[in-house]
Write an enzyme that holds these catalytic residues in place. Structure first.
Site: not given
Ligand code: SAH
Length: 227
Positions: A57-60, A65, A89, A111, A145, A219
């Site tokens: 995963a990444t913080i956007s 944001h 994050s 998730h 989600g 995913t």
């Molecule tokens: N808004 C976050 C983005 C994190 S990256 C930030 O800026 O820190 C995307 C995130 O989506 C990851 O943490 C990943 O675990 C989550 N993700 C992917 N598929 C998901 C799903 N089906 N349900 C919930 N979270 C999911």
């Protein structure tokens, strides 16, 4: 260009985002000033680029944001109920909490349990974050989600943010919007675009395709240890 907005402090980053036109409202600016990105981004927190937070995963990037917050802003009133899908994050969940009032409510859903735990410990780094978790203004939960999230006795969300690219704008997320309500969601496999989907007071739905983006995909959850 993204790198133009980097700063050497939280205030510097936000000042540059504002002077480059990526933050346009005082409300978003003040909310982003009140949440130190260093609590959520493990290194180079004030660089305007996405960063890895583990678990693929990444913080956007800060400018993404800012864009999402500006888009959702008209729906972020003091008592708003907000769902942040793919909360990672926890940074955006925190800024969303700063934009609503004590009677409002933000749920961050991810998730991966490790990321729910990470977001919780990131938020606990500040007095404000500890208070939000304690009072219930912010709730961080594990779940898929793509199904949205329902809480007992409360109907729908004023704003839903999706922080990972969906294959489609899931109908259930639009169903879970209040009237009015707004969904901000990156959609697409390969080329991805932000879609801003509004449910109006009369229940009609208006979809607007915005600019191209690159998000990690929404995913199925990876198998957990022991599964
Ligand atoms: N808004 C976050 C983005 C994190 S990256 C930030 O800026 O820190 C995307 C995130 O989506 C990851 O943490 C990943 O675990 C989550 N993700 C992917 N598929 C998901 C799903 N089906 N349900 C919930 N979270 C999911």
């Amino acid at each position: 260009m993204a790198w133009l907005s980097s700063g050497s402090s939280n205030a510097g980053l936000i000042k540059n985002l504002a002077s480059n036109g990526l933050i346009t409202s005082e409300r978003v600016k003040n909310a982003m000033l009140s949440v130190d990105r260093a609590h959520y981004a493990p290194y180079a927190p004030y660089t305007d680029s996405p960063q890895t937070i583990g678990y693929s995963a990444t913080i956007s990037a800060p400018h993404m944001h800012a864009h999402a917050l500006e888009s959702l802003l008209p729906y972020l009133h003091p008592t708003a109920r907000v769902l942040d899908i793919g909360s990672g994050s926890g940074y955006l969940t925190a800024v969303l909490a700063a934009l609503i009032g004590p009677q409002g409510h933000v749920v961050g859903i991810d998730h991966i349990q490790g990321l729910v735990d990470l977001a919780t410990s990131n938020m606990q780094k500040s007095e404000q974050g500890r208070e939000w978790l304690k009072s219930g203004r912010v709730k961080l939960v594990k779940g898929d989600g793509r199904k949205g999230f329902k809480e007992d006795g409360v109907e729908g969300w004023d704003a839903i943010h999706v922080g990972a690219a969906a294959k489609e704008a899931h109908a259930v997320l639009i169903e879970q919007l209040r009237r009015p309500g707004r969904l901000f969601i990156p959609v697409g496999e390969g080329s991805q675009y932000i879609w801003v989907i509004d449910k109006k007071e009369d229940g009609s739905v208006v979809r607007e395709k915005s600019f191209g983006v690159r998000y990690v995909p929404l995913t199925d959850a990876p198998p957990e240890e022991g599964e």
